[in-house]
Each structure stands twice: as C-alpha cells, then as structure tokens.
Design an enzyme around this catalytic site. Sequence first.
Site, PDB file in Angstrom:
ATOM      1  NE  ARG A  43      -6.722   0.912  11.526  1.00  0.00           N
ATOM      2  CZ  ARG A  43      -5.480   0.734  11.110  1.00  0.00           C
ATOM      3  NH1 ARG A  43      -4.512   1.494  11.579  1.00  0.00           N
ATOM      4  NH2 ARG A  43      -5.175  -0.178  10.218  1.00  0.00           N
ATOM      5  CG  HIS A  65      -4.175  -4.473  11.335  1.00  0.00           C
ATOM      6  ND1 HIS A  65      -3.008  -5.087  10.953  1.00  0.00           N
ATOM      7  CD2 HIS A  65      -3.903  -3.142  11.363  1.00  0.00           C
ATOM      8  CE1 HIS A  65      -2.064  -4.170  10.757  1.00  0.00           C
ATOM      9  NE2 HIS A  65      -2.584  -2.982  11.005  1.00  0.00           N
ATOM     10  CB  CYS A 124      14.150  25.793   1.511  1.00  0.00           C
ATOM     11  SG  CYS A 124      15.395  26.848   2.285  1.00  0.00           S
ATOM     12  CG  MET A 125       8.543  23.621  -1.208  1.00  0.00           C
ATOM     13  SD  MET A 125       7.366  24.581  -2.170  1.00  0.00           S
ATOM     14  CE  MET A 125       6.473  25.450  -0.890  1.00  0.00           C
ATOM     15  CG  ASP A 126      11.683  24.059  -3.946  1.00  0.00           C
ATOM     16  OD1 ASP A 126      10.706  23.303  -4.040  1.00  0.00           O
ATOM     17  OD2 ASP A 126      11.604  25.300  -3.975  1.00  0.00           O
ATOM     18  NE  ARG A 159      -2.923  -8.229   7.299  1.00  0.00           N
ATOM     19  CZ  ARG A 159      -3.511  -8.559   8.453  1.00  0.00           C
ATOM     20  NH1 ARG A 159      -4.092  -9.720   8.601  1.00  0.00           N
ATOM     21  NH2 ARG A 159      -3.510  -7.701   9.450  1.00  0.00           N
ATOM     22  CE  LYS A 214      -0.190  -0.212   5.044  1.00  0.00           C
ATOM     23  NZ  LYS A 214      -1.007  -0.614   6.216  1.00  0.00           N
ATOM     24  CE1 TYR A 255      13.253  31.973   1.942  1.00  0.00           C
ATOM     25  CE2 TYR A 255      12.747  29.645   2.233  1.00  0.00           C
ATOM     26  CZ  TYR A 255      12.799  30.775   1.430  1.00  0.00           C
ATOM     27  OH  TYR A 255      12.389  30.687   0.133  1.00  0.00           O
TER      28      TYR A 255
HETATM   29  C1  LIG Z   1      -0.253  -1.715   6.764  1.00  0.00           C
HETATM   30  C2  LIG Z   1      -0.874  -2.993   7.143  1.00  0.00           C
HETATM   31  C3  LIG Z   1      -0.098  -4.152   7.325  1.00  0.00           C
HETATM   32  C4  LIG Z   1       1.414  -4.123   7.352  1.00  0.00           C
HETATM   33  O1  LIG Z   1       1.839  -3.547   8.556  1.00  0.00           O
HETATM   34  P1  LIG Z   1       3.399  -3.443   8.927  1.00  0.00           P
HETATM   35  O2  LIG Z   1       3.387  -2.949  10.319  1.00  0.00           O
HETATM   36  O3  LIG Z   1       3.993  -2.480   7.964  1.00  0.00           O
HETATM   37  O4  LIG Z   1       3.948  -4.807   8.773  1.00  0.00           O
HETATM   38  C5  LIG Z   1      -0.750  -5.342   7.558  1.00  0.00           C
HETATM   39  N1  LIG Z   1      -2.101  -5.390   7.621  1.00  0.00           N
HETATM   40  C6  LIG Z   1      -2.872  -4.297   7.487  1.00  0.00           C
HETATM   41  C7  LIG Z   1      -4.342  -4.413   7.576  1.00  0.00           C
HETATM   42  C8  LIG Z   1      -2.291  -3.062   7.264  1.00  0.00           C
HETATM   43  O5  LIG Z   1      -3.063  -1.973   7.125  1.00  0.00           O
END
Ligand SMILES: *Cc1c(COP(=O)(O)O)cnc(C)c1O
Length: 383
Positions: free
Chosen positions: A138, A170, A318-320, A225, A40, A269
């Site tokens: 969540r 999760h 700075c920004m850049d 995961r 993601k 700045y």
């Molecule tokens: C982001 C996420 C993960 C991975 O989490 P890490 O801490 O980066 O290993 C696994 N499951 C879900 C639902 C997540 O949102």
Amino acid sequence: MADRPESARAEAVVDLDAIRHNVRVLREGAPGAELMAVVKADGYGHGAVPVARAALAAGASWLGVCTLEEALDLRAAGITAPLLSWLHLPDEDFTEAVAADVDLSVSSRAHLAAVLAGARRAGRAVRLHLKVDTGLSRSGVQPADWADLLDDAAKAVAEGEAEVVAVWSHLACADTPDHPSLDRQAARLTAAWRAACERGLTPIRHLANAAATMTRPDLHFDLVRPGIAIYGLDPLDRPAAESPLRPAMTLRARVALVKRVPAGEGVSYGHEWTTLRETTLALVPLGYADGVPRRLNREGRMRVLLAGAVRPVVGRVCMDQVVVDCGNDPVREGDVAVLFGPGDHGEPTAQDWADELGTIHYEVVTGVHGNRVTRTTVGGGAR
Ligand SMILES: *Cc1c(COP(=O)(O)O)cnc(C)c1O
C-alpha cells in the site's frame, strides 16, 4: 444505559472510562514501548478529540491520524502531544502541518520533496517518519528505492530541514498472529532501519497495530500503534467474556412513536413483514443514513434492547428509521432503544452486527455518522 429523559433523539454514547481502561490494558501488554493512540476517521466514529484526551490521560504518549485535516483539528483543539499524519498527496501544502508540529510520514522521494518545501515555507525542520513498504503493498517506499530516499533524507537532515524521527511500516496480516508474513515484514523493517542508522540517522522503529500489540510482543519495537482496541473492540474477535477490552460506544435512540396496528398489516417499504396479530409497533429514529446498514435486517435478524427486552426490528431499515415489534408490552414514546453496545444488558454488540453483515466491527463503528447522530461522552475526563 439508564433511561434518561435528557438523552438525545439518536446518539452514540462514548464511555471515556472504557477508552482509558483499554489504553491501560494495551500499555500493560507493551511495557517497553510508547503507545500511539490511532484516532483517524474521527476516532473510528467515537470523536477524535475526546478520545485523544482520554487516551493521553491513560498513558498514550502519541496520536496517529490519516490526514492533515485530522491532525490540524487535534492541534486546533489544543492537543500538543506528538502527532503523526500518514496519508497525503505529493501536491498537498504541508506548511501549516509543519508549523503545527505535526510529524509527517513520507512514502516516496516526491512526497519527501513536498514535505521539505513545506518545512522551508514554515521556517522550521519537519519531523519525518520514513515509511518502508515491507509487504502490504500500500503506502511506503519499495525496499529497492530505500537507499535513494535515505540519501535525500540524510541531505535534508544535514541542511537542517528535517529530523528523521522514525522508520516504520504497517502489517498486512496482524489479525493472524502466526502468519509467516509478520516475521518477513519485521525483518524488512529492521533492514531498512539499520540502513538508516548506518547513515548516522537515529530513528525509532514502529510496526504494530492493535492485533500485533496484543499478540506479538517481539514486534513492539519502540512504539505501538493500536486503533481498534482503544475503542474496546477486540482485534482478534474474541467474545466479550474472553476479551480484556471494554467496548466504548453505545448506539441508541429514543422511541419517536408507539402505536397499535391490527393483524395483517404490512410494515415498512416493500411489505417484507406483515403483522401476524394485533401488536404494538415502536418507531426508532435511526436508519441507514445514520450508520444502520440496510442489509442488517435482510434476514429479519436485527434486534434492539427496548423497555427491558431484546426485540425484533421488523421490515426494511429505512433511511431515517426502523420499526420494532413490541407485542403487547407497555413501551412508551421516549423510551430508549439500544441498537448496539458493550452487551452488558443483553443488547447486540458491534461484533454481532459485523457477523450479521459479513464485515468487521471497524466498519460498524466508523459508519456511525457524527453529522446525524449526537455524540455524547460519559465517564471520567468527559467534557
Ligand atoms: C489504522 C491504522 C492503525 C491502527 O490499526 P488497528 O488495526 O485499528 O489497530 C495503525 N497503523 C496504521 C498505519 C493505520 O492505518
């Protein structure tokens, strides 16, 4: 990293060999489970497509993303591995995702209804991962509403509109492996999974993120995961020497301008820093628009590796751009300044930045913006 004249003005170099190494380390630590590489947020700022390919080549068999757009981008790149997308609104159109064989998480009966509508329009069964809220509060269905969700899901399965692939959840406190909430969440997940099995469904179970993958084999279930560890950042914040992982991203830029400045001149700045003596300043074209947080240098402690030494950034980010004080050393325009990397050559790490900023390395790497910073891949499988 070698000083290559062909390198871009500002780039995030992603080492795909490191990605592969990290996936192999995680696989070895979870031999009984399949591995879903979480890509993601554009692969935590590393580029979702090249990371996904490298992870699959190293033994990952699933991919995980947050949004439908992220999922469809992977499919558009020709990636056909099992792919789960998990955070949606109930009024999104799921037709294209179902047609593209994207597994979908559902967190309420309304979400399930929306996904089933997409399945009917796509003319095929949707692969569901039913998410139960085991204590993060969540997404996920509250345990009290689980039976109703199972009724709806079992009916959709009987009607050929869906397949229940998984029951999942999760963790809230995985980075504290002995936190009592982990066992509680696992027990709630197992209870929800049993209830699904009792209705004749045959889902797998998955719960562990990177931290739990590396510390809690009892929570691996059928699939793990990991996200952050794929990128080589240690979920337990162990120092590089103690971590089996290799950081994959190096953020670097080529010096745009070198100049001598006399003593007593204010720099950047607000003139928060003034030259003490005549000195050489190097201008490095990366700033807060690129993912170098302005507050990183509020205490004047930001450093870069440039022309063989670790040197201070002086004055405000700075920004850049940032300004580096090089004293009387021979620094040239085009020289490569490394802002963070694996730390092998003394350069700061994403973990160092996180410590300075009072945040986590996740935020550092996902903050590197692909629209400003060129992403370059190196290592086996690079393309
Ligand atoms: C982001 C996420 C993960 C991975 O989490 P890490 O801490 O980066 O290993 C696994 N499951 C879900 C639902 C997540 O949102």
